[in-house]
Motif scaffolding. Structure first.
Motif, mmCIF file in Angstrom:
data_model
loop_
_atom_site.group_PDB
_atom_site.id
_atom_site.type_symbol
_atom_site.label_atom_id
_atom_site.label_comp_id
_atom_site.label_asym_id
_atom_site.label_seq_id
_atom_site.Cartn_x
_atom_site.Cartn_y
_atom_site.Cartn_z
ATOM 1 N N GLU A 110 -9.212 5.947 0.737
ATOM 2 C CA GLU A 110 -8.518 7.219 1.005
ATOM 3 C C GLU A 110 -7.621 7.566 -0.177
ATOM 4 O OE1 GLU A 110 -6.353 4.537 1.946
ATOM 5 O OE2 GLU A 110 -8.280 3.691 2.556
ATOM 6 N N LEU A 111 -6.971 6.553 -0.692
ATOM 7 C CA LEU A 111 -6.086 6.769 -1.832
ATOM 8 C C LEU A 111 -6.879 7.281 -3.032
ATOM 9 C CD1 LEU A 111 -3.083 6.285 -2.669
ATOM 10 C CD2 LEU A 111 -3.905 4.232 -3.789
ATOM 11 N N ALA A 112 -7.995 6.638 -3.295
ATOM 12 C CA ALA A 112 -8.829 7.048 -4.414
ATOM 13 C C ALA A 112 -9.239 8.499 -4.251
ATOM 14 C CB ALA A 112 -10.064 6.151 -4.504
ATOM 15 N N LYS A 113 -9.625 8.856 -3.047
ATOM 16 C CA LYS A 113 -10.063 10.224 -2.802
ATOM 17 C C LYS A 113 -8.904 11.202 -3.003
ATOM 18 C CE LYS A 113 -13.147 12.859 0.109
ATOM 19 N NZ LYS A 113 -13.767 13.065 1.411
ATOM 20 N N ALA A 114 -7.737 10.819 -2.519
ATOM 21 C CA ALA A 114 -6.568 11.687 -2.653
ATOM 22 C C ALA A 114 -6.248 11.926 -4.125
ATOM 23 C CB ALA A 114 -5.373 11.063 -1.937
ATOM 24 N N VAL A 115 -6.290 10.849 -4.910
ATOM 25 C CA VAL A 115 -6.013 10.991 -6.332
ATOM 26 C C VAL A 115 -7.053 11.881 -6.993
ATOM 27 C CG1 VAL A 115 -5.937 9.773 -8.528
ATOM 28 C CG2 VAL A 115 -4.798 8.814 -6.539
ATOM 29 N N PHE A 116 -8.281 11.672 -6.621
ATOM 30 C CA PHE A 116 -9.358 12.475 -7.205
ATOM 31 C C PHE A 116 -9.166 13.959 -6.890
ATOM 32 C CE2 PHE A 116 -13.548 14.470 -6.875
ATOM 33 C CZ PHE A 116 -13.997 14.272 -8.171
ATOM 34 N N GLU A 117 -8.846 14.252 -5.642
ATOM 35 C CA GLU A 117 -8.662 15.644 -5.229
ATOM 36 C C GLU A 117 -7.465 16.262 -5.952
ATOM 37 O OE1 GLU A 117 -10.638 17.393 -3.518
ATOM 38 O OE2 GLU A 117 -11.991 15.805 -2.840
ATOM 39 N N ALA A 118 -6.376 15.521 -5.961
ATOM 40 C CA ALA A 118 -5.144 16.066 -6.543
ATOM 41 C C ALA A 118 -5.237 16.192 -8.061
ATOM 42 C CB ALA A 118 -3.959 15.188 -6.163
ATOM 43 N N GLY A 119 -5.988 15.286 -8.677
ATOM 44 C CA GLY A 119 -6.068 15.294 -10.130
ATOM 45 C C GLY A 119 -7.294 16.012 -10.659
ATOM 46 N N PRO A 120 -8.342 15.276 -10.963
ATOM 47 C CA PRO A 120 -9.524 15.860 -11.605
ATOM 48 C C PRO A 120 -10.086 17.065 -10.865
ATOM 49 C CG PRO A 120 -9.701 13.478 -11.525
ATOM 50 C CD PRO A 120 -8.464 13.829 -10.768
ATOM 51 N N ALA A 121 -10.219 16.979 -9.551
ATOM 52 C CA ALA A 121 -10.852 18.065 -8.813
ATOM 53 C C ALA A 121 -10.043 19.357 -8.922
ATOM 54 C CB ALA A 121 -11.045 17.670 -7.349
ATOM 55 N N THR A 139 0.830 -1.204 0.000
ATOM 56 C CA THR A 139 0.000 0.000 0.000
ATOM 57 C C THR A 139 0.866 1.255 0.000
ATOM 58 O OG1 THR A 139 -1.697 -1.193 1.221
ATOM 59 C CG2 THR A 139 -1.848 1.201 1.191
ATOM 60 N N ALA A 140 1.886 1.264 0.858
ATOM 61 C CA ALA A 140 2.755 2.441 0.942
ATOM 62 C C ALA A 140 3.490 2.654 -0.374
ATOM 63 C CB ALA A 140 3.748 2.264 2.086
ATOM 64 N N LEU A 141 3.876 1.563 -1.004
ATOM 65 C CA LEU A 141 4.547 1.680 -2.303
ATOM 66 C C LEU A 141 3.642 2.373 -3.309
ATOM 67 C CD1 LEU A 141 6.664 0.988 -4.492
ATOM 68 C CD2 LEU A 141 5.616 -1.264 -4.668
ATOM 69 N N ILE A 142 2.402 1.938 -3.345
ATOM 70 C CA ILE A 142 1.467 2.518 -4.303
ATOM 71 C C ILE A 142 1.188 3.976 -3.970
ATOM 72 C CG2 ILE A 142 -0.917 2.409 -5.102
ATOM 73 C CD1 ILE A 142 -0.592 -0.686 -4.823
ATOM 74 N N GLU A 143 1.090 4.268 -2.687
ATOM 75 C CA GLU A 143 0.858 5.659 -2.299
ATOM 76 C C GLU A 143 2.023 6.535 -2.745
ATOM 77 O OE1 GLU A 143 -2.033 4.964 1.578
ATOM 78 O OE2 GLU A 143 0.109 5.323 1.850
ATOM 79 N N LEU A 200 -2.047 4.881 -13.970
ATOM 80 C CA LEU A 200 -2.175 5.222 -12.560
ATOM 81 C C LEU A 200 -3.644 5.333 -12.160
ATOM 82 C CD1 LEU A 200 -0.985 6.280 -9.873
ATOM 83 C CD2 LEU A 200 -1.252 8.555 -10.836
ATOM 84 N N ILE A 201 -4.409 5.990 -13.010
ATOM 85 C CA ILE A 201 -5.839 6.123 -12.730
ATOM 86 C C ILE A 201 -6.478 4.740 -12.692
ATOM 87 C CG2 ILE A 201 -8.011 7.093 -13.543
ATOM 88 C CD1 ILE A 201 -6.233 9.279 -12.766
ATOM 89 N N ARG A 202 -6.066 3.902 -13.612
ATOM 90 C CA ARG A 202 -6.627 2.548 -13.644
ATOM 91 C C ARG A 202 -6.351 1.822 -12.334
ATOM 92 N NH1 ARG A 202 -4.146 -0.461 -18.167
ATOM 93 N NH2 ARG A 202 -4.538 -2.417 -17.103
ATOM 94 N N VAL A 203 -5.114 1.937 -11.890
ATOM 95 C CA VAL A 203 -4.759 1.283 -10.631
ATOM 96 C C VAL A 203 -5.598 1.840 -9.488
ATOM 97 C CG1 VAL A 203 -2.926 1.063 -8.919
ATOM 98 C CG2 VAL A 203 -2.426 0.688 -11.325
ATOM 99 N N THR A 204 -5.807 3.136 -9.516
ATOM 100 C CA THR A 204 -6.599 3.750 -8.456
ATOM 101 C C THR A 204 -8.033 3.243 -8.483
ATOM 102 O OG1 THR A 204 -5.243 5.717 -8.720
ATOM 103 C CG2 THR A 204 -7.220 5.933 -7.398
ATOM 104 N N VAL A 205 -8.595 3.152 -9.674
ATOM 105 C CA VAL A 205 -9.956 2.647 -9.790
ATOM 106 C C VAL A 205 -10.028 1.216 -9.266
ATOM 107 C CG1 VAL A 205 -11.750 1.959 -11.423
ATOM 108 C CG2 VAL A 205 -10.594 4.147 -11.693
ATOM 109 N N GLN A 206 -9.043 0.443 -9.642
ATOM 110 C CA GLN A 206 -9.025 -0.952 -9.191
ATOM 111 C C GLN A 206 -8.953 -1.052 -7.676
ATOM 112 O OE1 GLN A 206 -5.877 -3.007 -11.149
ATOM 113 N NE2 GLN A 206 -6.804 -2.823 -13.166
ATOM 114 N N GLY A 207 -8.158 -0.171 -7.095
ATOM 115 C CA GLY A 207 -7.952 -0.255 -5.655
ATOM 116 C C GLY A 207 -8.930 0.568 -4.843
ATOM 117 N N ALA A 208 -9.894 1.202 -5.530
ATOM 118 C CA ALA A 208 -10.817 2.095 -4.827
ATOM 119 C C ALA A 208 -11.521 1.390 -3.675
ATOM 120 C CB ALA A 208 -11.838 2.669 -5.807
ATOM 121 N N ALA A 240 -10.430 -1.247 -1.906
ATOM 122 C CA ALA A 240 -9.524 -1.609 -0.822
ATOM 123 C C ALA A 240 -8.900 -0.391 -0.136
ATOM 124 C CB ALA A 240 -8.427 -2.531 -1.351
ATOM 125 N N MET A 241 -8.664 0.671 -0.894
ATOM 126 C CA MET A 241 -8.067 1.857 -0.268
ATOM 127 C C MET A 241 -8.779 3.122 -0.719
ATOM 128 S SD MET A 241 -4.216 1.050 -1.680
ATOM 129 C CE MET A 241 -3.912 -0.227 -2.888
#
Lengths: 202, 202
Positions: free
Chosen positions: B118-129, B55-59, B105-113, B115-116
DNA sequence: TGAATTTTGGACGCTTCAGTCCATTTGAAC
DNA sequence: GTTCAAATGGACTGAAGCGTCCAAAATTCA
């Protein structure tokens, strides 16, 4: 006389698919067959009797849902009033992207794209690709009739669909909540149609 | 004197993240740590020394890429020429969605949404939002200056971004090939800007 | 050269899960 | 009530993969 061959319980098949839809939506592709069996109140073996393997189960699920989800799009309706028709189209597209259950299927497909590319392609063709083609046809016809001025219908259809999904699509894919208030969806649909028409007015 | 503490090889960290990006892009979230280690020409243990857990690696991977991807958007540039600026914006957005590596990266985030989250939300905030907010600010300023007429900047930003991603987004998410021809991207960007400006002209 | 630390690689425990097997029960049709 | 396929459920195999452990090798600084 004994029970006839092939009497596999259709009701159970449906129950399994419903359960699979739910559990996969919650847990993603990683959901175990056992969890699905539990949700469907059915034994694991029964799932294998019905579908053979996990991949086949998911394919069956996708096949059942895809046509159901995209059904509303296959009714373009009256063509004389572009803004009204575009509004209706936008409404349908926005509703789909706001429907958590419908979108969980897309999520599962994205997750499984690596392992089952044919499935991903099938979903893409049945969903987004068909939708774009339909919209493009409509826009071409309107242009022919002089009510709009669309030079590249496929491209324009892209734009239209993109405006409808926006980042609701992201939120849905990421499993975040999506605003599904009918009033807001209706208002959004009107705005999309109005702006799009303005961009492509003669 | 002995070697100093904290001499963990930064070059190796980068190599691991690069390898992780590749392998995750190919195999999705299911990619094993061993596969990543093999790709990075590093032992599995080393990955755990550097990152602690998967998880930390992916983060770490996400953090590194998000800042890289959104960098071009942080330079709004000249504001006097809406169409040129919008074209540049569109170009960046389309390039991102056409870049298989960036999108994996987005694909991985969607896949892991699942399980994690918080990560999905972080990516969403940092990227699209963040992207949308940036575009909205720009549109509001242009409206203030009388060069455009945008009543709801956030909504309009949605439309703009949606037009850029279109169904390239789908294709990218599904792991299908995306046309990345620079000329076509440039042309598409121009069209998006032109049509969008027309939709929101004063 | 020597001390401190990281890296290596291989073995290992543990858990999860797909898919199989099978003895037993259920239930529909006759 | 008989018959026989379908359903059950629980045990089982085998494969993956995360994360740990450890002894030996490599690396870096002094």
């Amino acid at each position: 006389m004994p029970r006839v061959v092939g009497q596999i319980d259709q009701v159970k098949s449906e129950a399994i698919l419903d359960a699979a839809s739910d559990v996969l939506g919650e847990r993603g592709l990683g959901a175990s067959i056992e969890a699905i069996a539990r949700r469907a109140a059915v034994s694991k073996q029964t799932i294998y009797n019905h579908f053979g393997c996990k991949t086949a189960l998911i394919e069956a699920l996708v096949a059942r849902r895809v046509s159901h989800i995209t059904a509303p799009l296959r009714v373009p309706g009256a063509a004389e009033q572009p803004i009204e028709t575009l509004t209706a189209l936008a409404q349908t597209l926005i509703e789909i992207v706001s429907n958590v259950r419908a979108y969980s299927l897309i999520r599962v497909t994205v997750q499984g794209a690596g392992a089952m590319p044919e499935l991903a392609k099938a979903v893409f063709e049945a969903g987004p690709a068909t939708t774009r083609a339909l919209i493009a046809d409509y826009l071409a016809a309107e242009t022919q009739a002089g009510r709009m001025a669309v030079d590249d219908p496929m491209e324009a259809a892209e734009f239209f669909a993109g405006m409808c999904s926006g980042h609701r699509q992201f939120r849905a894919l990421m499993g975040m909540e999506v605003n599904a208030d009918p009033d807001q969806i209706a208002h959004l649909a009107q705005t999309v149609a109005k702006r799009f028409f303005r961009a492509y007015a003669p």
